[in-house]
Structure formats: C-alpha cells, structure tokens
Design an enzyme around this catalytic site. Structure first.
Site, PDB file in Angstrom:
ATOM      1  N   GLY A  80       0.850  -1.199   0.000  1.00 20.05           N
ATOM      2  CA  GLY A  80       0.000   0.000   0.000  1.00 20.05           C
ATOM      3  C   GLY A  80       0.879   1.240   0.000  1.00 20.05           C
TER       4      GLY A  80
ATOM      5  CB  ILE B 226      -2.527  -6.980   0.087  1.00 16.00           C
ATOM      6  CG1 ILE B 226      -2.053  -7.605   1.405  1.00 16.00           C
ATOM      7  CG2 ILE B 226      -3.924  -6.394   0.256  1.00 16.00           C
ATOM      8  CD1 ILE B 226      -0.676  -8.140   1.391  1.00 16.00           C
TER       9      ILE B 226
ATOM     10  CD  GLN C 175      -2.976  11.286   4.337  1.00 13.91           C
ATOM     11  OE1 GLN C 175      -3.852  10.514   4.734  1.00 13.91           O
ATOM     12  NE2 GLN C 175      -2.869  12.521   4.794  1.00 13.91           N
TER      13      GLN C 175
ATOM     14  CE1 TYR D 286      -9.938   2.387   7.898  1.00 10.99           C
ATOM     15  CE2 TYR D 286     -10.642   3.872   9.639  1.00 10.99           C
ATOM     16  CZ  TYR D 286      -9.643   3.347   8.847  1.00 10.99           C
ATOM     17  OH  TYR D 286      -8.356   3.794   9.002  1.00 10.99           O
TER      18      TYR D 286
ATOM     19  CE  LYS E  63      -7.622   0.284   9.643  1.00 10.63           C
ATOM     20  NZ  LYS E  63      -6.384  -0.233   9.049  1.00 10.63           N
TER      21      LYS E  63
HETATM   22  P1  NAD Z   1      -4.564   5.338   1.317  1.00 11.09           P
HETATM   23  O1  NAD Z   1      -5.942   5.025   0.887  1.00 11.09           O
HETATM   24  O2  NAD Z   1      -4.017   6.689   1.024  1.00 11.09           O
HETATM   25  O3  NAD Z   1      -3.541   4.267   0.723  1.00 11.09           O
HETATM   26  C1  NAD Z   1      -3.846   2.901   0.674  1.00 11.09           C
HETATM   27  C2  NAD Z   1      -3.049   2.292  -0.453  1.00 11.09           C
HETATM   28  O4  NAD Z   1      -3.390   0.904  -0.519  1.00 11.09           O
HETATM   29  C3  NAD Z   1      -3.389   2.880  -1.836  1.00 11.09           C
HETATM   30  O5  NAD Z   1      -2.213   3.298  -2.487  1.00 11.09           O
HETATM   31  C4  NAD Z   1      -4.069   1.754  -2.566  1.00 11.09           C
HETATM   32  O6  NAD Z   1      -3.790   1.722  -3.967  1.00 11.09           O
HETATM   33  C5  NAD Z   1      -3.470   0.538  -1.884  1.00 11.09           C
HETATM   34  N1  NAD Z   1      -4.304  -0.649  -2.035  1.00 11.09           N
HETATM   35  C6  NAD Z   1      -5.660  -0.710  -2.051  1.00 11.09           C
HETATM   36  N2  NAD Z   1      -6.049  -1.979  -2.259  1.00 11.09           N
HETATM   37  C7  NAD Z   1      -4.940  -2.723  -2.367  1.00 11.09           C
HETATM   38  C8  NAD Z   1      -4.694  -4.094  -2.581  1.00 11.09           C
HETATM   39  N3  NAD Z   1      -5.705  -4.965  -2.768  1.00 11.09           N
HETATM   40  N4  NAD Z   1      -3.421  -4.512  -2.624  1.00 11.09           N
HETATM   41  C9  NAD Z   1      -2.386  -3.659  -2.475  1.00 11.09           C
HETATM   42  N5  NAD Z   1      -2.552  -2.333  -2.293  1.00 11.09           N
HETATM   43  C10 NAD Z   1      -3.809  -1.882  -2.223  1.00 11.09           C
HETATM   44  O7  NAD Z   1      -4.486   5.025   2.884  1.00 11.09           O
HETATM   45  P2  NAD Z   1      -3.505   5.657   3.961  1.00 11.09           P
HETATM   46  O8  NAD Z   1      -4.128   6.908   4.446  1.00 11.09           O
HETATM   47  O9  NAD Z   1      -2.125   5.681   3.457  1.00 11.09           O
HETATM   48  O10 NAD Z   1      -3.668   4.594   5.121  1.00 11.09           O
HETATM   49  C11 NAD Z   1      -2.811   3.492   5.264  1.00 11.09           C
HETATM   50  C12 NAD Z   1      -3.261   2.691   6.474  1.00 11.09           C
HETATM   51  O11 NAD Z   1      -3.280   3.533   7.634  1.00 11.09           O
HETATM   52  C13 NAD Z   1      -4.653   2.105   6.367  1.00 11.09           C
HETATM   53  O12 NAD Z   1      -4.694   0.872   7.028  1.00 11.09           O
HETATM   54  C14 NAD Z   1      -5.511   3.090   7.123  1.00 11.09           C
HETATM   55  O13 NAD Z   1      -6.657   2.493   7.630  1.00 11.09           O
HETATM   56  C15 NAD Z   1      -4.569   3.497   8.221  1.00 11.09           C
HETATM   57  N6  NAD Z   1      -4.919   4.801   8.793  1.00 11.09           N
HETATM   58  C16 NAD Z   1      -4.790   5.943   8.058  1.00 11.09           C
HETATM   59  C17 NAD Z   1      -5.127   7.180   8.622  1.00 11.09           C
HETATM   60  C18 NAD Z   1      -4.986   8.458   7.854  1.00 11.09           C
HETATM   61  O14 NAD Z   1      -5.406   9.522   8.355  1.00 11.09           O
HETATM   62  N7  NAD Z   1      -4.417   8.462   6.659  1.00 11.09           N
HETATM   63  C19 NAD Z   1      -5.607   7.221   9.930  1.00 11.09           C
HETATM   64  C20 NAD Z   1      -5.772   6.032  10.644  1.00 11.09           C
HETATM   65  C21 NAD Z   1      -5.396   4.821  10.069  1.00 11.09           C
HETATM   66  N1  SER Z   2      -8.151   9.156   8.734  1.00 11.14           N
HETATM   67  C1  SER Z   2      -8.850   7.916   8.807  1.00 11.14           C
HETATM   68  C2  SER Z   2     -10.200   8.047   8.213  1.00 11.14           C
HETATM   69  O1  SER Z   2     -10.736   9.124   8.296  1.00 11.14           O
HETATM   70  C3  SER Z   2      -8.970   7.487  10.248  1.00 11.14           C
HETATM   71  O2  SER Z   2      -8.659   6.162  10.338  1.00 11.14           O
HETATM   72  O3  SER Z   2     -10.729   7.084   7.726  1.00 11.14           O
END
Ligand code: NAD
Ligand code: SER
Length: 311
Positions: free
Chosen positions: A8, A53, A12, A142, A146
């Site tokens: 992934g 994945i 972000q 979601y 989690k």
């Molecule tokens: P994002 O959506 O920006 O990135 C996720 C990436 O996963 C994308 O590039 C997407 O192409 C890839 N992806 C989707 N399906 C896939 C698959 N089948 N195989 C391989 N890759 C795949 O998410 P993020 O914000 O970078 O978040 C990453 C993790 O952190 C997630 O588990 C999210 O729940 C967690 N998280 C993020 C935040 C936040 O504010 N960004 C907050 C809490 C938790």
């Molecule tokens: N930033 C994330 C969302 O809003 C929190 O896990 O989904």
C-alpha cells in the site's frame, strides 16, 4: 540487515513511510508495493512491485524472492469509502491482514506493522482523553474491521508468537500525497483550497473536534514502535497515539492569520455522522510509558508546513 516490504506504498502514508525507511535503512532494503500499476515519482528511485495483497501466493513469492523480513501493511479501505462499499472493505481490510499474519505465523517474516485507527471507538466510548482500554463499539465498517484486526493481531501474538505491532493513528495531515477516502481528509483539503482558491466548503461541522497528527510525527511513531525491543511492546492489539485535537474552526482561524481573505462554509454530509462517533481527543500514556512516544508538531507548525507545501 532485514529487507522491508511496504504494502500500500502509493497511499497517503505509504509514500512518506517508504521515503523515510529508505533514508534510514538504505534504498535497496525497502521494497515498495501497491495494487497500482505505476509507482509514484516520489518513491520511483527504489524498487517497486505491483501486488494485490488479496493474492496470498503473490505475496509469499515476493517475500521469498526478496528475503523480506519485515512487512508494513498499509493497504486498506478508509472510513468514508468503506461506508459505500461495506463488504469489499471488510474483505480487503481483513484478508490482507490475514495473508500477512499467516506468513509471520509460518516464520517467513519476523515482524509486521499494521495500523489501526481512532475509528475503533464508538458512541459509548469516553469522548475526551479516550483511554487505551475502554468500551469499544465502532459503528462504521471501517471501525469494525480495525477492531477485529486488533483482536486478531493480539491473537496471533499470543498463540503463534507473531511479532505484530500496531498504532491507532489519528487523522493524518500531509501534503506530499493525497488522502485516500477518510473522514479526516478535510484537514488536508482545507489547506489545498486555502492556497489555491481562498475558500473552502467543509463537510464537517465547525466544532467537530477529532484527534489529528502531522505526518512526520506519525511516520516517526511507526518506525519507533517497529524499532523498539520486543519486551517494550506490551500492548499487542494497538496503541492509542495522540497528536493534537482540533476542529475545522481551529484550522480556519489559524489559516486566516496567513490568508486574511480566506472564507469557509459548512455543509455536513454523511461523514459528519462518522466523525460524531469518534473521540475528540486520545490518551496515549501507554505508548509514552512503554516505548517513549512523544508527539512533536503542534498546530502553528502544521499550518506553516501545509501552506508552504501547497504553495
Ligand atoms: P490510502 O488510501 O491513502 O492508501 C492505501 C493504499 O493501498 C493505496 O495506495 C491503494 O492503492 C493501496 N491498495 C488498495 N487496495 C490494495 C490491494 N488490494 N493490494 C495492495 N494495495 C492496495 O491510505 P492511507 O491513508 O495511506 O492509510 C494506510 C493505512 O493507515 C490504512 O490501514 C488506514 O486504515 C490506516 N490509517 C490511516 C489514517 C490516515 O489519516 N491516513 C488514519 C488512521 C489509520
Ligand atoms: N483518517 C482515517 C479516516 O478518516 C482514520 O482512520 O478514515
């Protein structure tokens, strides 16, 4: 030196995590992967492989061929998108985790990072200074995925000695890569619009306080928990992680100090309902005590960095 796989990596968090891991451990030791065909330019100087994945065999092959010892699993569907595709979100968020945990169970990899979220809490959790251990009744797909993931992480640790480590990230604020369909995305969009259009329509109410954090702190926390000794990690579900607590109005006031003509209006949509079930602020004393976590970047600095990043 262990080889590291980030799954992934185009998201972000992934882009900034890959950049930092490569800075610390060397470009050759960090393999970026994502379901996307093309690697983003920001991480294109190192190795990239397309990986779904959900495909356990493809994951196992990549791990084997590259002598991977640590996996950072970031692929998931975030809160707002997941509400529109509940079953697909559940499949991705759970099966992706199982595929990695199973490899670790069979000792093909030594260590796993998997992020949880403030979304594991719900309406019946204490809203302010939400403790590490408390009532957890998430109401979003979601959040349910989690919380289930956290329970499975702890299970694999206790039953199979899988060294999996996890953080409940707050909403993350960054400009190097776009957020991917979360409820907290407004805290990125607001800066982009402030710089480019001087006005923003916010999909959350002005007083909706949520836990937030600047990306560099989140990346530092991720690497710090992974580099801590096994004995230091006493929570094997997921650690609360606190940065700052803020609402759209707080950001508006800070941005207005830089752009006097910046305007905002509020048109709450379905994401308001999600945000209303999440904490206002988080207590991360367990992370502080166990592996010396400390947030560094406060709101004034975030605003400065975000405005300059989008300018
Ligand atoms: P994002 O959506 O920006 O990135 C996720 C990436 O996963 C994308 O590039 C997407 O192409 C890839 N992806 C989707 N399906 C896939 C698959 N089948 N195989 C391989 N890759 C795949 O998410 P993020 O914000 O970078 O978040 C990453 C993790 O952190 C997630 O588990 C999210 O729940 C967690 N998280 C993020 C935040 C936040 O504010 N960004 C907050 C809490 C938790
Ligand atoms: N930033 C994330 C969302 O809003 C929190 O896990 O989904």
């Amino acid at each position: 030196m262990s080889n590291i796989l980030v799954v992934g990596a185009c998201g972000q968090i992934g882009i900034e995590l890959v950049m930092e891991l490569r800075k610390l451990f060397g470009i050759k030791n960090v393999l970026a992967s994502d379901i996307k065909e093309h690697c983003p330019p920001a991480i294109a100087e190192g190795e990239y492989v397309q990986l779904d994945i959900m495909d356990h065999n493809a994951l196992a092959k990549i791990v084997n061929e590259n002598n991977i010892k640590q996996v950072y699993l970031l692929a998931a569907m975030l809160s707002a998108t997941a509400e529109n595709k509940p079953l697909i979100a559940w499949d991705l968020n759970m099966q992706g985790l199982f595929n990695v945990l199973e490899l670790a169970k069979h000792k093909k990899i030594d260590k796993v990072f998997w992020p949880s979220s403030i979304a594991v809490f719900g309406m019946n959790s204490p809203m302010n200074d939400t403790p590490q251990h408390t009532i957890m009744e998430p109401s979003t797909v979601y959040g349910i995925s989690k919380l289930a993931g956290e329970r499975w992480c702890e299970y694999y640790f206790k039953k199979y000695d899988v060294d999996v480590r996890s953080l409940r990230y707050p909403g993350l604020i960054s400009y190097k890569s776009a957020p991917g369909g979360g409820t907290t995305d407004y805290a990125v969009d607001i800066f982009n619009k402030a710089v480019k259009e001087k006005k923003y329509t916010c999909y959350l109410n002005k007083d909706t306080k949520l836990p937030m954090m600047y990306m560099s702190d989140a990346i530092r926390a991720t690497i710090e928990i992974m580099e801590a000794s096994k004995e230091q990690i006493k929570v094997r579900s997921s650690y609360n992680l606190a940065g700052i607590s803020l609402c759209p109005k707080d950001l508006f006031i800070e941005i207005k100090k830089k752009f006097k003509d910046f305007q905002i209006d509020y048109k709450p949509d379905f994401r308001q309902e999600i945000a209303d079930t999440w904490p206002n602020s988080i207590n991360d004393s367990a992370a502080k005590a166990d592996w010396n976590w400390k947030n560094r970047i406060e709101i004034e600095e975030i605003v400065k960095k975000m405005i300059s990043g989008f300018s």
